[in-house]
Motif scaffolding. Structure first.
Motif, short mmCIF file in Angstrom:
data_model
loop_
_atom_site.label_atom_id
_atom_site.label_comp_id
_atom_site.label_asym_id
_atom_site.label_seq_id
_atom_site.Cartn_x
_atom_site.Cartn_y
_atom_site.Cartn_z
N ARG A 360 -10.23 -43.08 1.07
CA ARG A 360 -11.19 -43.13 -0.04
C ARG A 360 -11.16 -44.50 -0.70
NH1 ARG A 360 -14.60 -40.76 -3.45
NH2 ARG A 360 -14.66 -41.69 -5.53
N LYS A 361 -9.98 -45.00 -0.98
CA LYS A 361 -9.84 -46.28 -1.65
C LYS A 361 -10.47 -47.40 -0.84
CE LYS A 361 -6.40 -49.31 -3.80
NZ LYS A 361 -4.96 -49.51 -4.09
N GLU A 362 -10.34 -47.34 0.47
CA GLU A 362 -10.85 -48.41 1.33
C GLU A 362 -12.35 -48.31 1.58
OE1 GLU A 362 -8.59 -48.36 4.91
OE2 GLU A 362 -6.79 -49.22 3.99
N PHE A 363 -12.88 -47.08 1.70
CA PHE A 363 -14.27 -46.92 2.15
C PHE A 363 -15.16 -46.07 1.25
CE2 PHE A 363 -11.55 -47.25 6.00
CZ PHE A 363 -11.96 -48.50 6.42
N HIS A 364 -14.60 -45.35 0.30
CA HIS A 364 -15.41 -44.40 -0.48
C HIS A 364 -15.16 -44.51 -1.98
CE1 HIS A 364 -16.63 -42.16 3.16
NE2 HIS A 364 -15.40 -42.40 3.58
N ASP A 365 -14.70 -45.64 -2.44
CA ASP A 365 -14.32 -45.77 -3.84
C ASP A 365 -15.55 -45.99 -4.72
OD1 ASP A 365 -12.79 -45.90 -6.08
OD2 ASP A 365 -12.08 -47.95 -5.75
N THR A 366 -16.36 -44.94 -4.83
CA THR A 366 -17.60 -44.99 -5.61
C THR A 366 -17.97 -43.57 -6.02
OG1 THR A 366 -19.99 -45.38 -5.44
CG2 THR A 366 -18.83 -44.96 -3.39
N ASP A 367 -18.71 -43.47 -7.12
CA ASP A 367 -19.17 -42.15 -7.58
C ASP A 367 -20.22 -41.58 -6.64
OD1 ASP A 367 -17.52 -42.19 -9.78
OD2 ASP A 367 -19.05 -43.02 -11.13
N ASP A 368 -20.71 -42.40 -5.71
CA ASP A 368 -21.73 -41.95 -4.76
C ASP A 368 -21.14 -41.09 -3.64
OD1 ASP A 368 -24.49 -42.02 -4.37
OD2 ASP A 368 -24.38 -43.65 -2.92
N SER A 369 -19.81 -41.07 -3.50
CA SER A 369 -19.16 -40.32 -2.44
C SER A 369 -18.23 -39.27 -3.02
CB SER A 369 -18.35 -41.28 -1.54
OG SER A 369 -17.63 -40.54 -0.56
N MET A 370 -18.26 -38.09 -2.42
CA MET A 370 -17.37 -37.00 -2.83
C MET A 370 -16.10 -36.96 -2.00
SD MET A 370 -18.87 -35.70 -5.40
CE MET A 370 -17.86 -34.22 -5.65
N TYR A 371 -16.01 -37.83 -1.01
CA TYR A 371 -14.82 -37.87 -0.15
C TYR A 371 -13.57 -38.10 -0.99
CZ TYR A 371 -11.69 -39.26 3.66
OH TYR A 371 -10.65 -39.33 4.57
N GLY A 372 -12.56 -37.25 -0.78
CA GLY A 372 -11.31 -37.38 -1.50
C GLY A 372 -11.30 -36.77 -2.88
N VAL A 375 -12.99 -30.35 -5.20
CA VAL A 375 -14.11 -29.45 -5.51
C VAL A 375 -13.65 -28.03 -5.23
CG1 VAL A 375 -16.46 -28.77 -4.92
CG2 VAL A 375 -15.83 -31.19 -4.92
N ASN A 376 -13.81 -27.17 -6.21
CA ASN A 376 -13.37 -25.77 -6.09
C ASN A 376 -11.90 -25.68 -5.65
OD1 ASN A 376 -15.96 -24.87 -6.81
ND2 ASN A 376 -16.64 -24.81 -4.67
N GLY A 377 -11.10 -26.57 -6.17
CA GLY A 377 -9.66 -26.52 -5.90
C GLY A 377 -9.23 -27.12 -4.58
N LYS A 378 -10.17 -27.73 -3.83
CA LYS A 378 -9.82 -28.32 -2.53
C LYS A 378 -10.19 -29.79 -2.49
CE LYS A 378 -10.47 -24.00 0.05
NZ LYS A 378 -11.20 -23.33 1.17
N VAL A 379 -9.32 -30.59 -1.90
CA VAL A 379 -9.60 -32.02 -1.74
C VAL A 379 -10.49 -32.21 -0.51
CG1 VAL A 379 -8.62 -34.30 -1.34
CG2 VAL A 379 -7.42 -32.68 -2.82
N LEU A 380 -11.64 -32.79 -0.69
CA LEU A 380 -12.57 -32.97 0.42
C LEU A 380 -12.12 -34.11 1.34
CD1 LEU A 380 -15.96 -32.72 -1.55
CD2 LEU A 380 -14.91 -30.97 -0.09
N GLY A 381 -12.29 -33.89 2.63
CA GLY A 381 -11.97 -34.93 3.59
C GLY A 381 -10.74 -34.65 4.43
N GLN A 382 -10.17 -33.47 4.32
CA GLN A 382 -8.93 -33.21 5.07
C GLN A 382 -8.94 -31.91 5.88
OE1 GLN A 382 -5.85 -33.06 2.08
NE2 GLN A 382 -6.60 -31.18 1.16
N ASN A 383 -10.07 -31.22 5.90
CA ASN A 383 -10.07 -29.92 6.56
C ASN A 383 -10.64 -29.95 7.98
OD1 ASN A 383 -8.94 -28.68 4.33
ND2 ASN A 383 -10.93 -28.25 3.40
N ILE A 384 -11.56 -30.85 8.27
CA ILE A 384 -12.20 -30.89 9.59
C ILE A 384 -11.88 -32.21 10.24
CG2 ILE A 384 -14.40 -30.84 10.83
CD1 ILE A 384 -15.55 -29.15 8.61
#
Length: 385
Positions: A360-372, A375-384
């Motif tokens: 996230r820090k390297e590629f998604h460090d913006t409010d435009d991305s939900m990565y990392g 949401v609903n108690g789960k960190v996005l980006g680690q399940n698939i």
């Protein structure tokens, strides 16, 4: 009293009368000829007026740097003429609150000294499929079109999901405000912050396979890339290279009055999107055919795709969704449902490094991305994976 007939007059009187009759006939013929000449002059002037106006328009466009309007039929082999429209007066009354927004391309440049009603260039129209030429070039163009329409089938080694290029670039890459292929072709080579270097159009296509198609990039020079580039070149024929023209990319959507909201987005999704894309975002299929694309999950675009940026998704949705009813959602609804869609799990970003936080820090460090984000108690980006 009736005048006597010339034959009944004495000889001198009869001569005088005949002379007067001849003069009358002569004057009558002169009047007829004069009227005919005037009519010819008037008609000739009327015919010359359009030519003069056309010349004046051409000179005015040349002086202002704007392209002159094109004739209705171009010479064989010429690129398609730009779409033109005559300026219309504003509506008598404003649109009612809540009325569907007009889906339009980016505003045309402000007029300089053109009079009201002057013809202005407002967009670009790519050539129709029926205009694809015969011969070897046409064969490659058609191949590129088929890859674009049925990517998973015709570029299988490089595709990792069930999406096709046309899912995000509607009408076979022709539709304005849905990142049309002709609009992208014009703007490369270009520096991209995503890659931190100047990309060619071939680089851009390779990235689509890596991210949007969740697959792998075809090698440089591959026939798939060659066909797609040729198809893009043909769609852009006649458009100005190096310029972003109206309808290219996505129509910019201003930030909403309220911050995008997950629950409001869920409500919009259930009411407007689930029928085609499924309650779980899985899309809809008919046998082996993906009729409507999955919006999240293992068969959708991954976290590195442009559509995983909320602003891109919102702009696309506003102009094009629900399908065939683009512009019917409010700006707020488009932002809300884009946030909801991009707050769901999807395949991992191919640039994943050590962990989600670092990626996230390297590629998604913006409010435009939900990565990392959680949401609903789960960190996005680690399940698939």
């Amino acid at each position: 009293m009736n005048a006597p007939h010339p034959a009944a007059l004495p000889e001198p009187s009869r001569s005088t009368a005949l002379s007067q009759d001849s003069e009358y006939v002569g004057l009558k013929m002169f009047a007829i000829v004069l009227v005919a000449v005037i009519a010819v002059v008037v008609v000739s002037s009327a015919i010359r007026i359009p030519s003069a106006l056309t010349l004046n328009d051409t000179l005015r466009h040349a002086a202002s740097g704007a392209p002159a309007s094109q004739p209705a039929s171009a010479a064989p082999g010429a690129g398609p003429a730009p779409v033109v429209a005559t300026a219309a007066p504003p509506p008598a009354t404003p649109a009612a609150p809540g009325a569907p927004a007009q889906v339009a391309s980016a505003p045309a440049p402000a007029a300089t000294d053109a009079p009201a009603g002057a013809i202005q260039t407002v967009g670009f129209k790519p050539p129709a499929e029926s205009a694809i030429p015969d011969g070897p070039l046409g064969d490659v163009i058609r191949k590129g079109e088929q890859i674009f329409l049925h990517t998973a089938q015709n570029a299988k080694p490089y595709v990792g999901n069930t999406l096709n290029c046309v899912n995000c670039h509607l009408d076979a890459g022709r539709l304005a405000d849905s990142a049309p292929l002709w609009g992208a072709y014009l703007l490369y080579p270009a520096y991209r912050s995503k890659t931190k270097h100047v990309d060619t159009f071939e680089d851009r296509l390779r990235g689509c396979f890596m991210y949007s198609m969740n697959g792998k990039a075809p090698p440089y020079g591959d026939e798939v890339l060659n066909a797609l580039q040729t198809y893009a070149y043909w769609l852009a024929k006649g458009a100005p290279v190096g310029e972003k023209i109206a309808g290219a990319g996505y129509k910019k959507l201003e930030k909403p009055t309220q911050a995008p909201d997950y629950q409001r987005g869920l409500a919009v999704y259930e009411a407007q999107c689930a029928l085609c894309h499924g309650a779980g975002g899985e899309g809809t299929r008919s046998g082996d055919t993906q009729v409507f694309p999955p919006l999240w999950g293992a068969q959708s675009y991954n976290w590195g795709a442009g559509m995983s940026n909320i602003s891109n998704a919102a702009a696309f949705i506003k102009s094009n969704m629900p399908f065939s009813k683009g512009g019917s959602l409010s700006d707020q609804e488009a932002w809300d449902v884009a946030l909801y869609i991009d707050s769901q799990e999807r395949p991992q970003d191919p640039r994943f490094t050590r962990d989600v936080a670092t990626t996230r820090k390297e590629f998604h460090d913006t409010d435009d991305s939900m990565y990392g984000k959680t949401v609903n108690g789960k960190v996005l980006g680690q399940n698939i994976k």
